[in-house]
Design a protein around this motif. Structure first.
Motif, PDB file in Angstrom:
ATOM      1  N   MET A 100       0.822  -1.202   0.000  1.00  0.00           N
ATOM      2  CA  MET A 100       0.000   0.000   0.000  1.00  0.00           C
ATOM      3  C   MET A 100       0.863   1.262   0.000  1.00  0.00           C
ATOM      4  N   ALA A 101       1.988   1.208   0.709  1.00  0.00           N
ATOM      5  CA  ALA A 101       2.857   2.392   0.784  1.00  0.00           C
ATOM      6  C   ALA A 101       3.740   2.516  -0.461  1.00  0.00           C
ATOM      7  N   GLY A 102       3.639   1.544  -1.376  1.00  0.00           N
ATOM      8  CA  GLY A 102       4.367   1.622  -2.643  1.00  0.00           C
ATOM      9  C   GLY A 102       5.806   1.147  -2.576  1.00  0.00           C
ATOM     10  N   TYR A 103       6.241   0.567  -1.439  1.00  0.00           N
ATOM     11  CA  TYR A 103       7.646   0.164  -1.327  1.00  0.00           C
ATOM     12  C   TYR A 103       7.999  -0.947  -2.309  1.00  0.00           C
ATOM     13  N   LEU A 104       7.121  -1.924  -2.442  1.00  0.00           N
ATOM     14  CA  LEU A 104       7.438  -3.035  -3.336  1.00  0.00           C
ATOM     15  C   LEU A 104       7.416  -2.568  -4.792  1.00  0.00           C
ATOM     16  N   HIS A 105       6.488  -1.676  -5.085  1.00  0.00           N
ATOM     17  CA  HIS A 105       6.351  -1.153  -6.430  1.00  0.00           C
ATOM     18  C   HIS A 105       7.625  -0.403  -6.862  1.00  0.00           C
ATOM     19  N   GLN A 117      17.053 -14.665  -3.009  1.00  0.00           N
ATOM     20  CA  GLN A 117      17.644 -14.846  -1.671  1.00  0.00           C
ATOM     21  C   GLN A 117      16.608 -14.628  -0.574  1.00  0.00           C
ATOM     22  N   GLU A 118      15.781 -13.601  -0.737  1.00  0.00           N
ATOM     23  CA  GLU A 118      14.857 -13.258   0.349  1.00  0.00           C
ATOM     24  C   GLU A 118      13.661 -14.214   0.418  1.00  0.00           C
ATOM     25  N   MET A 119      13.042 -14.455  -0.735  1.00  0.00           N
ATOM     26  CA  MET A 119      11.875 -15.341  -0.732  1.00  0.00           C
ATOM     27  C   MET A 119      12.301 -16.799  -0.532  1.00  0.00           C
ATOM     28  N   GLY A 120      13.357 -17.181  -1.260  1.00  0.00           N
ATOM     29  CA  GLY A 120      13.843 -18.561  -1.159  1.00  0.00           C
ATOM     30  C   GLY A 120      14.319 -18.855   0.257  1.00  0.00           C
ATOM     31  N   GLY A 121      15.038 -17.899   0.850  1.00  0.00           N
ATOM     32  CA  GLY A 121      15.534 -18.067   2.216  1.00  0.00           C
ATOM     33  C   GLY A 121      14.389 -18.257   3.200  1.00  0.00           C
ATOM     34  N   PHE A 122      13.318 -17.493   2.990  1.00  0.00           N
ATOM     35  CA  PHE A 122      12.152 -17.597   3.876  1.00  0.00           C
ATOM     36  C   PHE A 122      11.528 -18.995   3.795  1.00  0.00           C
ATOM     37  N   PHE A 123      11.324 -19.477   2.569  1.00  0.00           N
ATOM     38  CA  PHE A 123      10.680 -20.784   2.432  1.00  0.00           C
ATOM     39  C   PHE A 123      11.581 -21.925   2.908  1.00  0.00           C
ATOM     40  N   ALA A 124      12.868 -21.819   2.583  1.00  0.00           N
ATOM     41  CA  ALA A 124      13.787 -22.891   3.012  1.00  0.00           C
ATOM     42  C   ALA A 124      13.855 -22.954   4.536  1.00  0.00           C
ATOM     43  N   GLU A 156      20.139  -3.506   0.127  1.00  0.00           N
ATOM     44  CA  GLU A 156      20.189  -2.044   0.067  1.00  0.00           C
ATOM     45  C   GLU A 156      18.828  -1.425   0.305  1.00  0.00           C
ATOM     46  N   GLU A 157      17.839  -2.288   0.460  1.00  0.00           N
ATOM     47  CA  GLU A 157      16.487  -1.834   0.818  1.00  0.00           C
ATOM     48  C   GLU A 157      16.006  -2.709   1.949  1.00  0.00           C
ATOM     49  N   MET A 158      15.260  -2.123   2.870  1.00  0.00           N
ATOM     50  CA  MET A 158      14.694  -2.948   3.927  1.00  0.00           C
ATOM     51  C   MET A 158      13.358  -3.516   3.462  1.00  0.00           C
ATOM     52  N   GLY A 159      12.891  -4.503   4.183  1.00  0.00           N
ATOM     53  CA  GLY A 159      11.640  -5.168   3.839  1.00  0.00           C
ATOM     54  C   GLY A 159      11.559  -6.393   4.727  1.00  0.00           C
ATOM     55  N   PHE A 160      10.346  -6.884   4.989  1.00  0.00           N
ATOM     56  CA  PHE A 160      10.264  -7.948   5.991  1.00  0.00           C
ATOM     57  C   PHE A 160      10.998  -9.219   5.591  1.00  0.00           C
ATOM     58  N   LEU A 207       6.705 -10.557  15.350  1.00  0.00           N
ATOM     59  CA  LEU A 207       6.048  -9.255  15.233  1.00  0.00           C
ATOM     60  C   LEU A 207       7.094  -8.138  15.352  1.00  0.00           C
ATOM     61  N   VAL A 208       7.983  -8.268  16.347  1.00  0.00           N
ATOM     62  CA  VAL A 208       9.010  -7.240  16.560  1.00  0.00           C
ATOM     63  C   VAL A 208      10.040  -7.267  15.419  1.00  0.00           C
ATOM     64  N   ILE A 209      10.515  -8.461  15.058  1.00  0.00           N
ATOM     65  CA  ILE A 209      11.586  -8.549  14.049  1.00  0.00           C
ATOM     66  C   ILE A 209      11.095  -8.105  12.674  1.00  0.00           C
ATOM     67  N   ILE A 210       9.930  -8.578  12.292  1.00  0.00           N
ATOM     68  CA  ILE A 210       9.411  -8.198  10.968  1.00  0.00           C
ATOM     69  C   ILE A 210       9.129  -6.692  10.948  1.00  0.00           C
ATOM     70  N   GLY A 211       8.572  -6.188  12.050  1.00  0.00           N
ATOM     71  CA  GLY A 211       8.322  -4.742  12.157  1.00  0.00           C
ATOM     72  C   GLY A 211       9.619  -3.944  12.057  1.00  0.00           C
ATOM     73  N   ALA A 212      10.690  -4.459  12.660  1.00  0.00           N
ATOM     74  CA  ALA A 212      11.973  -3.733  12.676  1.00  0.00           C
ATOM     75  C   ALA A 212      12.633  -3.716  11.308  1.00  0.00           C
ATOM     76  N   HIS A 213      12.275  -4.668  10.447  1.00  0.00           N
ATOM     77  CA  HIS A 213      12.873  -4.714   9.100  1.00  0.00           C
ATOM     78  C   HIS A 213      11.982  -4.044   8.055  1.00  0.00           C
TER      79      HIS A 213
END
Ligand code: FES
Length: 362
Positions: A29-34, A45-52, A124-128, A169-175
């Motif tokens: 909604m805030a347009g960060y991914l866009h 790396q980010e999506m694959g790392g999450f699923f693995a 170089e960009e933050m994101g959960f 909740l804290v970690i995802i919020g912090a990233h």
């Protein structure tokens, strides 16, 4: 072993996924991914790392701990089963978080572990999903995942489940670039509440500073703010830096941008870039020399290398990652000539105090 919390099966999994979805929707909604500049390699790396991590590594470690426990110490199964949830929760979380503080700090201070954690700081960009961007081996060795298995084996599964929800909740919020804490800094009258909040849990500003590229901005401290859920360990062990501001530049200085295969599978896969820390046989080069640098500096902020590995002496070039050193920030108020230490033995850094000279007799 059952995974129930408040009588609902797998509630923790649903809630952690729910937290990811909420932050994901907020970021969209805030347009960060866009607007994201992430490369294909970053996404993998980010999506694959999450699923693995979620589907393979974490479940495999927990199952291994439960099997080892059942085989070798069956009489300990469920010994904490009578503990109340409200006793088990802080027991699980505090030990978990102090373990993670030291593991994370060690990953910045020891070269071999830094190589496994380095992909996390290449973002170089933050994101959960950045939270899940480390080499596979980094997670396999992570004491927290083994701790989940141990506490579950001892009968504290509900405490683990609730703890994981709060921690995520804290970690995802912090990233997340949604930076929920900005509201706290906007109004001065909220300052007392802000002080309490930031001295207990990790806020985005606190954690973004850890991801900042260089201490030169006066906000970033990539060699500090190591906490994951609570900021108390950083305060206790002298690595906390509170600025309530966000760095403009994130990532690593001199990043050779290895392929995701080397970043995720190191040391099984190494980088084909010889300048990369993940290249086979890579060794940091000691660049200390006896003679100081006589240098004319313009007014501004500078980072003096203290580790002795910079290839741009006497200044820091980011080579200190994976050592216990970090650069020294100093300010030149008016343009002038200076004698800066290159041997790193000086007692008054960044200036040369002649410590490189042999002691005078008599
Ligand atoms: S390269 Fe940064 S302190 Fe030496």
């Amino acid at each position: 072993m059952e995974n129930t919390l408040f009588g609902i099966e797998n509630l923790d999994t649903y809630l952690v996924l729910g937290i990811l979805v909420v932050f994901g929707v907020l970021e969209v909604m805030a347009g960060y991914l866009h607007r994201s500049q992430r490369t294909r390699s970053d996404w993998i790396q980010e999506m694959g790392g999450f699923f693995a991590l979620s589907v393979l590594i974490k479940p495999a470690i927990v199952v291994a701990v439960l099997s080892i426990g059942k085989t070798f110490i069956p009489s300990y199964i469920g010994v904490f089963g009578q503990w109340s949830l409200w006793l088990m929760l802080p027991f699980y979380l505090l030990i978990d978080d102090v373990l993670q503080y030291w593991y994370h700090r060690s990953a910045h201070e020891y070269e071999w572990l830094w190589k496994l954690h380095r992909p996390h700081h290449q973002a170089e960009e933050m994101g959960f999903f950045v939270s899940y961007r480390n080499a596979a081996l980094y997670y396999i060795l992570m004491p927290n995942i083994w701790w989940i298995g141990i506490v579950t084996f001892l009968g504290g599964g509900a405490g683990v489940a609730l703890g994981l929800i709060l921690k995520q909740l804290v970690i995802i919020g912090a990233h997340s670039p949604t930076k929920w804490d900005r509201l706290l800094y906007k109004y001065k009258w909220l300052s007392p509440i802000t002080s309490i909040v930031e001295r207990i849990i990790i806020t985005p500003a606190f954690h973004f500073a850890h991801h900042g590229k260089s201490m030169k901005d006066g906000i970033s401290d990539p060699n500090g703010n190591y906490g994951n859920m609570f900021s108390i360990w950083d305060q206790l062990f002298g690595t906390a830096k509170f600025t309530r501001r966000f760095p403009m530049e994130l990532g690593l200085v001199n990043d050779p941008k290895e392929k995701w295969t080397a970043a995720y599978f190191y040391p099984l896969v190494t980088s084909d870039k010889p300048e990369s820390e993940l290249a086979k046989g890579f060794k940091k080069q000691d660049s200390r020399i006896e003679e100081p640098s006589n240098i004319h500096l313009e007014a501004g902020q500078y980072l003096w290398c203290q580790c002795g590995y910079s290839q741009n002496q006497p200044f820091c070039d980011g080579s200190h990652h994976g050592t216990k050193s970090k650069p020294l920030l100093f300010e030149v108020k008016k343009a002038r000539s200076m004698r800066l230490c290159n041997c790193k033995k000086t007692g008054s850094g960044p200036f040369c105090d002649d410590s490189h000279l042999p002691p005078r007799n008599g």
